[in-house]
Design a protein around this motif. Sequence first.
Motif, PDB file in Angstrom:
ATOM      1  N   ASN A   1       1.162  -0.821  -0.261  1.00  0.00           N
ATOM      2  CA  ASN A   1      -0.002  -0.085   0.108  1.00  0.00           C
ATOM      3  C   ASN A   1       0.936   0.899   0.026  1.00  0.00           C
ATOM      4  OD1 ASN A   1      -2.567   1.587   0.177  1.00  0.00           O
ATOM      5  ND2 ASN A   1      -2.710   0.500   1.988  1.00  0.00           N
ATOM      6  N   LYS A   2       0.462   2.495  -0.614  1.00  0.00           N
ATOM      7  CA  LYS A   2       0.943   3.738  -0.716  1.00  0.00           C
ATOM      8  C   LYS A   2       0.926   3.886   0.183  1.00  0.00           C
ATOM      9  CE  LYS A   2       2.770   3.284  -5.817  1.00  0.00           C
ATOM     10  NZ  LYS A   2       3.510   2.499  -5.510  1.00  0.00           N
ATOM     11  N   LEU A   3       0.084   3.943   1.086  1.00  0.00           N
ATOM     12  CA  LEU A   3      -1.020   5.214   1.882  1.00  0.00           C
ATOM     13  C   LEU A   3      -0.137   5.852   2.929  1.00  0.00           C
ATOM     14  CD1 LEU A   3      -3.332   5.857   3.752  1.00  0.00           C
ATOM     15  CD2 LEU A   3      -3.964   3.828   4.864  1.00  0.00           C
TER      16      LEU A   3
ATOM     17  N   LEU B   1       3.514   6.368   2.551  1.00  0.00           N
ATOM     18  CA  LEU B   1       4.075   7.375   1.940  1.00  0.00           C
ATOM     19  C   LEU B   1       3.413   8.611   1.401  1.00  0.00           C
ATOM     20  CD1 LEU B   1       6.429   8.042  -0.096  1.00  0.00           C
ATOM     21  CD2 LEU B   1       6.031   6.817  -1.872  1.00  0.00           C
ATOM     22  N   ILE B   2       1.718   8.279   0.767  1.00  0.00           N
ATOM     23  CA  ILE B   2       1.236   9.680   0.987  1.00  0.00           C
ATOM     24  C   ILE B   2       0.734  10.273   2.239  1.00  0.00           C
ATOM     25  CG2 ILE B   2      -1.134  10.315  -0.189  1.00  0.00           C
ATOM     26  CD1 ILE B   2      -1.461   7.695  -1.490  1.00  0.00           C
ATOM     27  N   THR B   3       1.028   9.692   3.018  1.00  0.00           N
ATOM     28  CA  THR B   3       0.883  10.233   4.286  1.00  0.00           C
ATOM     29  C   THR B   3       0.938  11.323   4.615  1.00  0.00           C
ATOM     30  OG1 THR B   3      -0.772   8.334   5.524  1.00  0.00           O
ATOM     31  CG2 THR B   3       0.191   9.932   6.683  1.00  0.00           C
ATOM     32  N   LEU B   4       2.884  10.534   4.396  1.00  0.00           N
ATOM     33  CA  LEU B   4       3.679  11.265   5.130  1.00  0.00           C
ATOM     34  C   LEU B   4       4.339  12.541   4.051  1.00  0.00           C
ATOM     35  CD1 LEU B   4       6.609  11.815   6.283  1.00  0.00           C
ATOM     36  CD2 LEU B   4       8.125  10.828   5.110  1.00  0.00           C
ATOM     37  N   GLY B   5       3.735  12.805   2.889  1.00  0.00           N
ATOM     38  CA  GLY B   5       4.037  13.437   1.467  1.00  0.00           C
ATOM     39  C   GLY B   5       3.204  14.466   2.284  1.00  0.00           C
ATOM     40  N   ALA B   6       1.707  14.175   2.458  1.00  0.00           N
ATOM     41  CA  ALA B   6       0.909  15.163   2.304  1.00  0.00           C
ATOM     42  C   ALA B   6       1.083  15.925   4.314  1.00  0.00           C
ATOM     43  CB  ALA B   6      -0.482  14.800   2.753  1.00  0.00           C
ATOM     44  N   ARG B   7       1.682  15.547   4.666  1.00  0.00           N
ATOM     45  CA  ARG B   7       2.132  16.191   5.935  1.00  0.00           C
ATOM     46  C   ARG B   7       3.203  17.044   5.461  1.00  0.00           C
ATOM     47  NH1 ARG B   7      -1.587  15.266  10.219  1.00  0.00           N
ATOM     48  NH2 ARG B   7      -2.526  13.164  10.035  1.00  0.00           N
ATOM     49  N   VAL B   8       4.092  16.456   5.107  1.00  0.00           N
ATOM     50  CA  VAL B   8       5.367  17.022   4.813  1.00  0.00           C
ATOM     51  C   VAL B   8       4.796  18.659   4.093  1.00  0.00           C
ATOM     52  CG1 VAL B   8       7.883  17.856   3.524  1.00  0.00           C
ATOM     53  CG2 VAL B   8       6.821  15.528   4.653  1.00  0.00           C
ATOM     54  N   ILE B   9       3.940  18.338   2.410  1.00  0.00           N
ATOM     55  CA  ILE B   9       4.177  19.550   1.786  1.00  0.00           C
ATOM     56  C   ILE B   9       2.753  20.431   2.859  1.00  0.00           C
ATOM     57  CG2 ILE B   9       2.173  20.216   0.141  1.00  0.00           C
ATOM     58  CD1 ILE B   9       2.670  16.976  -1.124  1.00  0.00           C
ATOM     59  N   THR B  10       1.853  20.517   3.888  1.00  0.00           N
ATOM     60  CA  THR B  10       1.071  20.866   4.532  1.00  0.00           C
ATOM     61  C   THR B  10       2.189  21.396   5.717  1.00  0.00           C
ATOM     62  OG1 THR B  10      -0.424  19.285   4.715  1.00  0.00           O
ATOM     63  CG2 THR B  10      -0.339  21.047   6.209  1.00  0.00           C
ATOM     64  N   LEU B  11       3.303  21.397   6.661  1.00  0.00           N
ATOM     65  CA  LEU B  11       3.940  22.292   6.486  1.00  0.00           C
ATOM     66  C   LEU B  11       4.769  22.629   5.758  1.00  0.00           C
ATOM     67  CD1 LEU B  11       5.667  22.461   9.448  1.00  0.00           C
ATOM     68  CD2 LEU B  11       7.021  20.442   8.337  1.00  0.00           C
TER      69      LEU B  11
ATOM     70  N   TYR C   1       7.110   7.297  10.784  1.00  0.00           N
ATOM     71  CA  TYR C   1       7.529   5.860  11.539  1.00  0.00           C
ATOM     72  C   TYR C   1       6.157   4.953  10.898  1.00  0.00           C
ATOM     73  CZ  TYR C   1       7.494   2.004  15.039  1.00  0.00           C
ATOM     74  OH  TYR C   1       7.273   0.791  15.636  1.00  0.00           O
ATOM     75  N   PHE C   2       4.859   5.144  11.052  1.00  0.00           N
ATOM     76  CA  PHE C   2       4.180   4.252   9.917  1.00  0.00           C
ATOM     77  C   PHE C   2       5.121   4.104   8.347  1.00  0.00           C
ATOM     78  CE2 PHE C   2       0.470   5.062   7.039  1.00  0.00           C
ATOM     79  CZ  PHE C   2      -0.187   3.031   7.485  1.00  0.00           C
ATOM     80  N   LEU C   3       5.415   5.160   7.605  1.00  0.00           N
ATOM     81  CA  LEU C   3       6.251   4.820   5.924  1.00  0.00           C
ATOM     82  C   LEU C   3       7.841   3.582   6.340  1.00  0.00           C
ATOM     83  CD1 LEU C   3       6.800   5.195   3.220  1.00  0.00           C
ATOM     84  CD2 LEU C   3       8.190   6.971   3.974  1.00  0.00           C
ATOM     85  N   ILE C   4       8.628   3.638   7.405  1.00  0.00           N
ATOM     86  CA  ILE C   4       9.586   3.076   7.734  1.00  0.00           C
ATOM     87  C   ILE C   4       9.034   1.433   7.997  1.00  0.00           C
ATOM     88  CG2 ILE C   4      11.348   2.360   8.379  1.00  0.00           C
ATOM     89  CD1 ILE C   4      12.048   4.980   9.590  1.00  0.00           C
ATOM     90  N   THR C   5       7.781   1.720   9.187  1.00  0.00           N
ATOM     91  CA  THR C   5       7.435   0.360  10.034  1.00  0.00           C
ATOM     92  C   THR C   5       6.060  -0.395   9.086  1.00  0.00           C
ATOM     93  OG1 THR C   5       5.975   1.047  11.200  1.00  0.00           O
ATOM     94  CG2 THR C   5       8.260   0.854  11.391  1.00  0.00           C
ATOM     95  N   LYS C   6       5.080   0.361   8.262  1.00  0.00           N
ATOM     96  CA  LYS C   6       4.446  -0.123   7.511  1.00  0.00           C
ATOM     97  C   LYS C   6       2.855  -0.550   8.145  1.00  0.00           C
ATOM     98  CE  LYS C   6       5.627  -0.257   3.933  1.00  0.00           C
ATOM     99  NZ  LYS C   6       6.433   1.081   2.989  1.00  0.00           N
ATOM    100  N   LYS C   7       3.136   0.085  10.058  1.00  0.00           N
ATOM    101  CA  LYS C   7       2.465   0.175  11.158  1.00  0.00           C
ATOM    102  C   LYS C   7       2.623   0.965  12.098  1.00  0.00           C
ATOM    103  CE  LYS C   7       5.565  -2.947  14.041  1.00  0.00           C
ATOM    104  NZ  LYS C   7       5.926  -3.819  14.942  1.00  0.00           N
ATOM    105  N   ARG C   8       1.517   2.115  12.573  1.00  0.00           N
ATOM    106  CA  ARG C   8       1.535   3.061  13.488  1.00  0.00           C
ATOM    107  C   ARG C   8       1.539   2.693  15.108  1.00  0.00           C
ATOM    108  NH1 ARG C   8      -1.945   6.271  10.278  1.00  0.00           N
ATOM    109  NH2 ARG C   8      -3.283   5.733   9.286  1.00  0.00           N
TER     110      ARG C   8
END
Length: 176
Positions: free
Chosen positions: A18-20, A22-32, A86-93
């Motif tokens: 799942n690319k979720l 990566l998209i989560t991190l990208g959205a947070r970084v773009i927002t910041l 952390y979610f991107l690296i380990t694929k879990k919350r």
Amino acid sequence: MSNLPQYNFDEKFSSSSNKLPLITLGARVITLVCLLVSWAVLQTSAVTLKDGDKLNYDHYRSYSYTLFAVIAGVVYSILHIPFAIYFLITKKRLISHKVFRVIEFYCDKIILCLLATGAAAMLGATMDLLRIRYENDNSKKHDFLNLMFIPAAFLLAGFVGSGISSVLSSFSLHKE
């Protein structure tokens, strides 16, 4: 007909494909990044009038509210980027407790609404103030107001990134 591949409807997809994250991190970084640019332009924009007074965001309450919304968005994004990494690296919350997911869900919605109202207040105030014909220093005040579209545009982009994060945080909630 038996040679056609059959789809297994009970199959569960693994989160590693799942690319979720990566998209989560990208959205947070773009927002910041967008909110930091908006904050910087809002803080550094000032015009010196003929009588020596400086015109900046403090002169208008809607711009002060916008600054509050930007700062709240920046703080919230900074707090959640480590969780996204952390979610991107380990694929879990990192914290997979249901209460944390619910808090994240509602806080994402609150920050999204705060950024939306901040962008709307800034754009609305700028449009209304540009219609006023000032008696003196008309061009300098209009230069300042025209410059206020830049942080508003970045705040709007931050709102879009926060909206993506808000939608993605709803995916972490499981149906009970």
